[in-house]
Motif scaffolding. Structure first.
Motif, PDB file in Angstrom:
ATOM      1  N   PRO A   1       0.832  -1.194   0.000  1.00 49.73           N
ATOM      2  CA  PRO A   1       0.000   0.000   0.000  1.00 49.73           C
ATOM      3  C   PRO A   1       0.866   1.244   0.000  1.00 49.73           C
ATOM      4  O   PRO A   1       1.969   1.229   0.558  1.00 49.73           O
ATOM      5  CB  PRO A   1      -0.791  -0.117   1.305  1.00 49.73           C
ATOM      6  N   HIS A   2       0.400   2.328  -0.647  1.00 53.74           N
ATOM      7  CA  HIS A   2       1.183   3.565  -0.641  1.00 53.74           C
ATOM      8  C   HIS A   2       1.426   3.982   0.797  1.00 53.74           C
ATOM      9  O   HIS A   2       0.528   3.966   1.622  1.00 53.74           O
ATOM     10  CB  HIS A   2       0.475   4.689  -1.393  1.00 53.74           C
ATOM     11  N   ASP A   3       2.651   4.329   1.078  1.00 52.63           N
ATOM     12  CA  ASP A   3       3.035   4.587   2.455  1.00 52.63           C
ATOM     13  C   ASP A   3       3.740   5.943   2.550  1.00 52.63           C
ATOM     14  O   ASP A   3       4.899   6.068   2.176  1.00 52.63           O
ATOM     15  CB  ASP A   3       3.972   3.456   2.903  1.00 52.63           C
ATOM     16  N   PRO A   4       3.042   6.954   3.046  1.00 48.94           N
ATOM     17  CA  PRO A   4       3.611   8.305   3.076  1.00 48.94           C
ATOM     18  C   PRO A   4       4.900   8.393   3.903  1.00 48.94           C
ATOM     19  O   PRO A   4       5.788   9.169   3.567  1.00 48.94           O
ATOM     20  CB  PRO A   4       2.512   9.168   3.713  1.00 48.94           C
ATOM     21  N   VAL A   5       5.003   7.594   4.956  1.00 49.11           N
ATOM     22  CA  VAL A   5       6.207   7.660   5.802  1.00 49.11           C
ATOM     23  C   VAL A   5       7.432   7.165   5.030  1.00 49.11           C
ATOM     24  O   VAL A   5       8.499   7.781   5.054  1.00 49.11           O
ATOM     25  CB  VAL A   5       6.004   6.836   7.094  1.00 49.11           C
ATOM     26  N   LEU A   6       7.255   6.057   4.311  1.00 48.50           N
ATOM     27  CA  LEU A   6       8.364   5.527   3.513  1.00 48.50           C
ATOM     28  C   LEU A   6       8.704   6.474   2.360  1.00 48.50           C
ATOM     29  O   LEU A   6       9.881   6.721   2.079  1.00 48.50           O
ATOM     30  CB  LEU A   6       8.011   4.141   2.969  1.00 48.50           C
ATOM     31  N   ALA A   7       7.678   7.007   1.722  1.00 44.12           N
ATOM     32  CA  ALA A   7       7.913   7.946   0.613  1.00 44.12           C
ATOM     33  C   ALA A   7       8.674   9.163   1.117  1.00 44.12           C
ATOM     34  O   ALA A   7       9.622   9.636   0.479  1.00 44.12           O
ATOM     35  CB  ALA A   7       6.584   8.354  -0.016  1.00 44.12           C
ATOM     36  N   GLU A   8       8.300   9.647   2.291  1.00 40.37           N
ATOM     37  CA  GLU A   8       8.964  10.840   2.822  1.00 40.37           C
ATOM     38  C   GLU A   8      10.412  10.536   3.215  1.00 40.37           C
ATOM     39  O   GLU A   8      11.285  11.397   3.102  1.00 40.37           O
ATOM     40  CB  GLU A   8       8.191  11.391   4.029  1.00 40.37           C
ATOM     41  N   ALA A   9      10.663   9.321   3.648  1.00 45.81           N
ATOM     42  CA  ALA A   9      12.044   8.952   3.987  1.00 45.81           C
ATOM     43  C   ALA A   9      12.937   9.056   2.745  1.00 45.81           C
ATOM     44  O   ALA A   9      14.078   9.522   2.827  1.00 45.81           O
ATOM     45  CB  ALA A   9      12.095   7.546   4.568  1.00 45.81           C
ATOM     46  N   LEU A  10      12.408   8.637   1.599  1.00 45.98           N
ATOM     47  CA  LEU A  10      13.189   8.757   0.361  1.00 45.98           C
ATOM     48  C   LEU A  10      13.302  10.215  -0.079  1.00 45.98           C
ATOM     49  O   LEU A  10      14.352  10.657  -0.543  1.00 45.98           O
ATOM     50  CB  LEU A  10      12.549   7.923  -0.752  1.00 45.98           C
ATOM     51  N   GLU A  11      12.205  10.969   0.098  1.00 44.42           N
ATOM     52  CA  GLU A  11      12.224  12.391  -0.292  1.00 44.42           C
ATOM     53  C   GLU A  11      13.227  13.177   0.541  1.00 44.42           C
ATOM     54  O   GLU A  11      13.997  13.980   0.014  1.00 44.42           O
ATOM     55  CB  GLU A  11      10.828  13.007  -0.149  1.00 44.42           C
ATOM     56  N   THR A  12      13.213  12.965   1.844  1.00 48.32           N
ATOM     57  CA  THR A  12      14.137  13.729   2.696  1.00 48.32           C
ATOM     58  C   THR A  12      15.579  13.298   2.429  1.00 48.32           C
ATOM     59  O   THR A  12      16.488  14.123   2.494  1.00 48.32           O
ATOM     60  CB  THR A  12      13.824  13.546   4.195  1.00 48.32           C
ATOM     61  N   SER A  13      15.779  12.022   2.104  1.00 51.88           N
ATOM     62  CA  SER A  13      17.131  11.548   1.788  1.00 51.88           C
ATOM     63  C   SER A  13      17.640  12.219   0.518  1.00 51.88           C
ATOM     64  O   SER A  13      18.786  12.690   0.470  1.00 51.88           O
ATOM     65  CB  SER A  13      17.125  10.025   1.599  1.00 51.88           C
ATOM     66  N   ALA A  14      16.782  12.289  -0.500  1.00 51.03           N
ATOM     67  CA  ALA A  14      17.179  12.923  -1.760  1.00 51.03           C
ATOM     68  C   ALA A  14      17.417  14.415  -1.545  1.00 51.03           C
ATOM     69  O   ALA A  14      18.409  14.979  -2.036  1.00 51.03           O
ATOM     70  CB  ALA A  14      16.103  12.693  -2.820  1.00 51.03           C
ATOM     71  N   ALA A  15      16.521  15.049  -0.783  1.00 48.12           N
ATOM     72  CA  ALA A  15      16.648  16.491  -0.554  1.00 48.12           C
ATOM     73  C   ALA A  15      17.942  16.814   0.184  1.00 48.12           C
ATOM     74  O   ALA A  15      18.533  17.876  -0.011  1.00 48.12           O
ATOM     75  CB  ALA A  15      15.440  17.002   0.234  1.00 48.12           C
ATOM     76  N   ALA A  16      18.399  15.890   1.021  1.00 45.69           N
ATOM     77  CA  ALA A  16      19.638  16.114   1.779  1.00 45.69           C
ATOM     78  C   ALA A  16      20.868  15.721   0.971  1.00 45.69           C
ATOM     79  O   ALA A  16      21.994  15.815   1.461  1.00 45.69           O
ATOM     80  CB  ALA A  16      19.592  15.326   3.086  1.00 45.69           C
ATOM     81  N   GLY A  17      20.653  15.262  -0.255  1.00 41.59           N
ATOM     82  CA  GLY A  17      21.779  14.926  -1.128  1.00 41.59           C
ATOM     83  C   GLY A  17      22.372  13.559  -0.883  1.00 41.59           C
ATOM     84  O   GLY A  17      23.486  13.268  -1.338  1.00 41.59           O
ATOM     85  N   LEU A  18      21.647  12.688  -0.180  1.00 44.04           N
ATOM     86  CA  LEU A  18      22.148  11.325   0.031  1.00 44.04           C
ATOM     87  C   LEU A  18      22.086  10.552  -1.286  1.00 44.04           C
ATOM     88  O   LEU A  18      21.186  10.785  -2.092  1.00 44.04           O
ATOM     89  CB  LEU A  18      21.311  10.607   1.103  1.00 44.04           C
ATOM     90  N   PRO A  19      23.011   9.616  -1.528  1.00 44.04           N
ATOM     91  CA  PRO A  19      22.949   8.839  -2.767  1.00 44.04           C
ATOM     92  C   PRO A  19      21.696   7.962  -2.787  1.00 44.04           C
ATOM     93  O   PRO A  19      21.230   7.513  -1.742  1.00 44.04           O
ATOM     94  CB  PRO A  19      24.220   7.973  -2.710  1.00 44.04           C
TER      95      PRO A  19
END
Ligand code: SAH
Ligand code: DHB
Ligand code: MG
Length: 225
Positions: free
Chosen positions: A22-40
């Motif tokens: 199921p779409h999971d906003p918490v998991l999606a946000e974990a990837l978004e914040t990682s990308a926004a912080a410049g993590l690979p």
């Protein structure tokens, strides 16, 4: 792999994930914040993360060790499999990665289950042993590949018969078969597989995978006779 192959693998991963996770906003946000912080962008895929979650559920894991946290994406799948009194210890060398992960654990409401240790894992692991941490029911090895063999040795010290060890990225686009590879990660994986082959009392396999994260694979090990 060709661009078309990768597009197909990603489309199939997206399809399977859309059916089964199921779409999971918490998991999606974990990837978004990682990308926004410049993590690979090298976290496991959603389907792979769910596989880790299932492994943890299958062994009824109460104590899990992860080596290589990044932004905490795989950690979230693992921690969500824990009972209320369970514990995930996750090791990360880079303070910036750990900061992003800690914020993601807070947002997920899982901080109380997760012990995030910042520092090179080969320094943290002896401390964990000295503290009497473990035995861990499941270990996920996913940090610097040249150290995989040492991580295997530590994992064996910190587990018990019946524990499961999963090691990510053992195929590396097929490069694992290149005995003379100049890639330190490939050589690290090859030494790890040699060490595994030389261990008695383990049941092990490795499985090739394709998907949103390309062509790679994982090793799966059961400790004990
Ligand atoms: N498990 C994560 C991805 C980890 S990427 C996920 O799937 O979501 C590998 C991580 O290992 C990176 O964050 C990197 O900083 C970390 N790492 C590299 N060398 C390390 C070391 N010696 N000790 C601990 N962590 C290390
Ligand atoms: C790399 C590391 C990973 O853990 C991964 O899943 C993919 C790539 C890397 O270091 O390139
Ligand atoms: Mg990995």
């Amino acid at each position: 792999m060709s661009a078309q192959e990768q597009a197909e693998w990603t489309a199939v991963d997206d399809y399977l994930t859309s059916r089964l996770l199921p779409h999971d906003p918490v998991l999606a946000e974990a990837l978004e914040t990682s990308a926004a912080a410049g993590l690979p962008a090298i976290a496991v895929s959603a389907a792979q993360g769910q596989m880790l979650h299932l492994f943890a559920l299958m062994v009824g894991a109460r104590r899990i060790l992860e080596i290589g946290t990044l932004g905490g994406y795989s950690s979230l799948f693992l921690a969500r499999a824990l009972p209320a009194d369970g514990r995930l210890v996750t090791l990360e060398a880079v303070p910036r990665h750990a900061e992003v992960a800690a914020a993601n654990f807070e947002r997920a409401g899982l901080s109380h289950l997760i012990d995030l240790r910042v520092g090179p894992a080969l320094e943290t692991l002896p401390k964990l042993e000295a503290e009497g941490a473990g035995p861990f029911d499941l270990v996920f090895i996913d940090a610097d590949k040249p150290s995989n063999t040492e991580y295997l040795r530590w994992s064996l010290r910190l587990t018990r018969p019946g524990s499961i060890i999963v090691c990510d990225n053992v195929v590396r686009n097929g490069a694992v078969v290149e005995a003379n590879s100049a890639d330190a990660s490939v050589q690290g994986v090859r030494r790890f597989l040699d060490a595994l082959a030389g261990e008695r009392g383990l049941t092990a396999t490795a499985v090739q995978t394709v998907g949103a994260k390309g062509y790679d694979g994982f090793a799966l090990i059961r400790v004990g006779a």
